[in-house]
Every structure is written in structure tokens, then in C-alpha cells.
Design an enzyme around this catalytic site. Structure first.
Site, PDB file in Angstrom:
ATOM      1  N   GLU A 131       0.695  -1.447   0.080  1.00 43.90           N
ATOM      2  CA  GLU A 131       0.173   0.107   0.053  1.00 43.90           C
ATOM      3  C   GLU A 131       0.922   1.122  -0.135  1.00 43.90           C
ATOM      4  OE1 GLU A 131      -3.950  -0.327   2.332  1.00 43.90           O
ATOM      5  OE2 GLU A 131      -2.718  -1.795   3.256  1.00 43.90           O
ATOM      6  N   SER A 157      -6.325  -2.864   1.057  1.00 45.30           N
ATOM      7  CA  SER A 157      -6.645  -2.360  -0.179  1.00 45.30           C
ATOM      8  C   SER A 157      -7.223  -3.532  -0.967  1.00 45.30           C
ATOM      9  CB  SER A 157      -5.365  -1.857  -0.857  1.00 45.30           C
ATOM     10  OG  SER A 157      -5.216  -0.576   0.017  1.00 45.30           O
ATOM     11  N   TYR A 200      -9.123   3.060  -5.989  1.00 43.57           N
ATOM     12  CA  TYR A 200      -8.155   4.195  -5.996  1.00 43.57           C
ATOM     13  C   TYR A 200      -8.489   4.740  -7.649  1.00 43.57           C
ATOM     14  CZ  TYR A 200      -6.406   2.277  -1.985  1.00 43.57           C
ATOM     15  OH  TYR A 200      -6.362   1.771  -0.642  1.00 43.57           O
ATOM     16  N   ARG A 233     -11.415   3.638  10.601  1.00 47.63           N
ATOM     17  CA  ARG A 233     -12.343   3.361   9.823  1.00 47.63           C
ATOM     18  C   ARG A 233     -13.058   2.020  10.135  1.00 47.63           C
ATOM     19  NH1 ARG A 233     -10.873   3.280   4.574  1.00 47.63           N
ATOM     20  NH2 ARG A 233     -11.630   1.098   4.389  1.00 47.63           N
ATOM     21  N   ASP A 248     -15.163  -0.879   8.522  1.00 50.20           N
ATOM     22  CA  ASP A 248     -15.893  -1.398   7.034  1.00 50.20           C
ATOM     23  C   ASP A 248     -16.829  -2.435   7.607  1.00 50.20           C
ATOM     24  OD1 ASP A 248     -14.198   0.216   5.897  1.00 50.20           O
ATOM     25  OD2 ASP A 248     -12.830  -1.620   5.030  1.00 50.20           O
ATOM     26  N   GLU A 296     -13.903  -5.309   9.141  1.00 53.23           N
ATOM     27  CA  GLU A 296     -12.493  -5.216   9.709  1.00 53.23           C
ATOM     28  C   GLU A 296     -12.690  -3.721  10.199  1.00 53.23           C
ATOM     29  OE1 GLU A 296      -9.457  -4.220   7.184  1.00 53.23           O
ATOM     30  OE2 GLU A 296     -10.578  -3.288   5.701  1.00 53.23           O
ATOM     31  N   ASN A 334      -9.720  -0.438  10.117  1.00 56.03           N
ATOM     32  CA  ASN A 334      -8.564   0.435   9.631  1.00 56.03           C
ATOM     33  C   ASN A 334      -7.889   1.117  10.564  1.00 56.03           C
ATOM     34  OD1 ASN A 334      -8.695  -1.008   6.792  1.00 56.03           O
ATOM     35  ND2 ASN A 334     -10.512  -0.115   7.182  1.00 56.03           N
ATOM     36  N   GLY A 388      -7.076   5.573   4.944  1.00 56.75           N
ATOM     37  CA  GLY A 388      -6.601   6.555   3.684  1.00 56.75           C
ATOM     38  C   GLY A 388      -7.093   7.943   3.930  1.00 56.75           C
TER      39      GLY A 388
END
Ligand SMILES: Nc1ncnc2c1ncn2[C@@H]1O[C@H](COP(=O)(O)OP(=O)(O)O)[C@@H](O)[C@H]1O
Ligand SMILES: [Mg+2]
Length: 342
Positions: A16, A184, A250, A289, A291, A304, A306, A310
Site C-alpha cells: 500500500e 486495499s 483508487y 475506519r 468497514d 474489519e 482500519n 486512507g
């Protein structure tokens, strides 16, 4: 008050890396706008940082992550040397915006703890659990946060027939095969039939020694950013065709984002509640964050957390913050202030 010096750690040695460089570029700009003295540093380069900081940056994230050969140019020995060097002598606080292994996983946090330097986000243990999807799911379940059913496979114990039998006995197809500690969507496959199990496992093992086989949750893709102790507005993610993979994450225009998500109030309250429990159960700090997938009937499944999400211009936490009236410079300022309070 004296001006505060912040080092922004970006790049790093994980797949990443490119995403992290773009996140770091935005964080550097945002912190400068907020009035900090900012030094961007790529620890993968060791102590040989370019004189002109522009050389640290790239212009855009490519459609695929860097190849193994590209990543082989960078070493974790450099990371240790860099963090242990004079480069950090006058730094008040480090903004870690490294994504994935060797940055989001507690290792860099441990080096900074050893040096006695403050840093943004979660500490060693929460970072290490957060990057480990299996451990996170165990903690989530213990705290009543629903997560898709799953089992793990270790590299030295692969028996394809046995795995196929196990899938058929538990959640059946489609299911998801993914590396335990990669972000990612790298190395992830949605497996639709027994024949697809073997290649999916081979791919996932390229990225991790432990992989997850998980029940596929049909439904909506939603994510919740956390800032301090507050859940930000829920975002709905709609990839235009296919799953929410590296390309859809992305590439500009490849995914539609709806913020705040157009979902029943009951769902968004429940999602925010579950996100905060997930954050606290792991012991996260500062920002993160979470998900989720949500079935048509409103059943929520946490995929999950994070711990270093990002932070590019199009990233989800900045989008959610903006929907809550927090512009990017204020967002990064808050994250730094939370770190200085620790
Ligand atoms: N159990 C699942 N059911 C449905 N989709 C999934 C599942 N697990 C992962 N996905 C899809 O793959 C994407 C990436 O998976 P995730 O577990 O969030 O790992 P990471 O983002 O760290 O690669 C998710 O955003 C989702 O689109
Ligand atoms: Mg994810």
C-alpha cells in the site's frame, strides 16, 4: 505558543506504499494549512531523505499496487535506521500515515514508543490487533459486534479437499478468501465454486502466512469513520461493476460514494454504534475506519477495522468528516491534538 513540529511518515515498504504516499502528501498540505511545521519523511529510504521533498511524492496511485520487484528496493532495516536517526530529534509528534504491514501494524508505533516520541492514532497493541483480521473478528464477536462466519488456514496445513469440505459444511459458496493482514483488497478473491478454492488460496498466501475463508455477505457496502470518540456520518460505497477492489478503491470515477448514506435512520444509528464498539473493543485511539456489509434485512456484519485509514483527497474518512462540517486541515489538526493529549 511555540510552533509544533510534525513529521509525516509516508510511503513505507508495504504493497500500500503508493496509497500512503498520496495520503502523506495531503496530510502534509493539510497540516501546513493548520499552522504546523511539517517534515514529510519516507522511512523506507532510511536516513537518505531527498533534499527536495517533492521527490518523496508521486502524482497519482496507479491501477495496480507496486510489484514485488519494486518493493524489493525498500527495506525495513532502512525504517529502523530512519526512525532511530537525528531526523526525529526535534520532532514533537509523528503523524503516521503508513498503510498496511510495517506501519499500520504496531511495528513503527513500537519504534516510536522506544524513542519516546508521540504519534497519531492507535498504539502498539490496537494496531497489531487491527491489522490482524482473525484477531479483530475474535475481539468483535466477544463484544457483540457481528462479523461474517469464518475459519483460518495456515500455510503449512493446506489440504484443498478438506478446505472444500469445510466450506460446503459451513457457509458454502460464494465465500471470500483473503490474507489475514493485508489491506486495499490485495490478495482477495470471491470464490464461487470448489474449483476456484485452490487458486484463491495460492494468491492469498502470497501476502500472508495466515488466510481467512469467510462467508460472503450479499448486500450493501458501508463504512464508518471514527474521530476521537465520535462516529462520522456513514458512507455507502457503490463500485461501478465488480467488487470494491484495488482498482475501484483508487481510480477516479470507478466507485460512487454516497455520504451521508441514504439508508434508514435505524441502520445508520446501529452502524455508528457498532463502529464505536469495534473501535473501543480493540483499544483504538485518535481515528480509524470500520468497514461493514449490511444485508437487505438490515443485518450488520463488520468486516474489519482500519487503524490508519486512507487520507487522500478522495478517501473516505475525509469525505465523512466533510459531511460533518470538518474540512481536511481541521481533521488532521484534530488528529494531531488527540496525539498530543496522550
Ligand atoms: N465477507 C465478505 N462479504 C462480502 N464482501 C466482502 C467480504 N469480505 C470482503 N469483501 C469485499 O472485499 C473488500 C475488502 O475486504 P476487507 O475485509 O475490508 O479487507 P481490506 O480492505 O483490508 O482489503 C470489502 O470492502 C468488500 O467489498
Ligand atoms: Mg476494507
Amino acid at each position: 505558543m511555540r510552533e509544533i513540529k510534525v513529521a509525516v511518515l509516508l510511503g513505507g515498504t508495504s504493497p500500500e506504499r503508493d496509497v500512503s504516499i498520496i495520503s502523506g502528501k495531503y496530510v502534509t498540505q493539510g497540516l501546513r494549512e493548520a499552522g504546523y511545521i511539517v517534515k514529510p519523511i519516507d522511512p523506507a529510504l532510511g536516513i537518505n531523505q531527498p533534499e527536495n521533498e517533492e521527490e518523496l511524492f508521486i502524482s497519482a496511485i496507479r491501477e495496480t499496487p507496486p510489484t514485488e520487484e519494486e518493493l524489493a528496493r525498500y527495506s525495513n532495516k532502512n525504517v529502523i535506521e530512519c526512525i532511530n536517526s537525528y531526523l526525529f530529534d526535534d520532532i514533537d509528534v509523528v503523524f503516521i500515515i503508513l498503510h498496511g504491514k510495517w506501519g499500520e501494524d504496531g511495528t513503527v508505533q513500537a519504534l516510536l514508543d522506544l524513542r519516546g516520541i508521540k504519534y497519531t492514532g492507535s498504539g502498539v497493541l490496537a494496531s497489531a490487533i487491527g491489522i490482524d483480521k482473525n484477531m479483530s473478528k475474535i475481539v468483535f464477536k466477544h463484544h457483540g459486534v457481528q462479523t461474517p462466519d469464518w475459519f483460518v488456514i495456515r500455510k503449512n496445513k493446506i489440504d484443498i479437499k478438506e478446505i472444500q469440505r469445510k466450506i460446503e459444511k459451513t457457509f458454502s459458496y460464494p465465500c471470500v478468501v483473503k490474507p489475514n493482514d493485508q489491506g486495499s483488497t490485495v490478495g482477495l478473491t470471491v470464490v464461487k465454486c470448489p474449483e476456484e478454492v485452490e487458486p484463491a488460496i495460492e494468491l492469498a498466501f502470497k501476502y500472508s502466512d495466515l488466510i481467512l475463508v469467510e462467508d460472503f455477505i450479499e448486500g450493501k457496502e458501508l463504512t464508518v469513520g471514527i474521530l476521537g470518540n465520535m462516529a462520522l456520518p456513514v458512507i455507502e460505497i457503490i463500485p461501478k461493476g465488480g467488487i470494491y477492489d484495488y482498482y475501484h478503491k483508487y481510480t477516479k470515477g470507478a466507485t460512487e460514494y454516497i455520504v451521508p448514506a441514504e439508508i434508514p435512520e435505524k441502520w445508520s444509528t446501529a452502524l455508528k454504534e457498532q463502529a464505536l464498539i469495534a473501535f473501543e473493543s480493540i483499544g483504538c485511539k485518535g481515528f480509524a475506519r470500520v468497514d461493514f456489509r449490511v444485508k437487505e434485512n438490515g443485518e450488520i456484519y463488520c468486516l474489519e477495522i482500519n487503524t490508519i485509514p486512507g487520507m487522500t483527497g478522495t478517501s473516505l474518512v475525509p469525505k465523512a468528516a466533510r459531511a460533518a462540517g470538518i474540512e481536511f486541515p481541521e481533521l488532521v489538526d484534530k488528529i494531531v491534538k488527540l496525539a498530543l493529549e496522550k
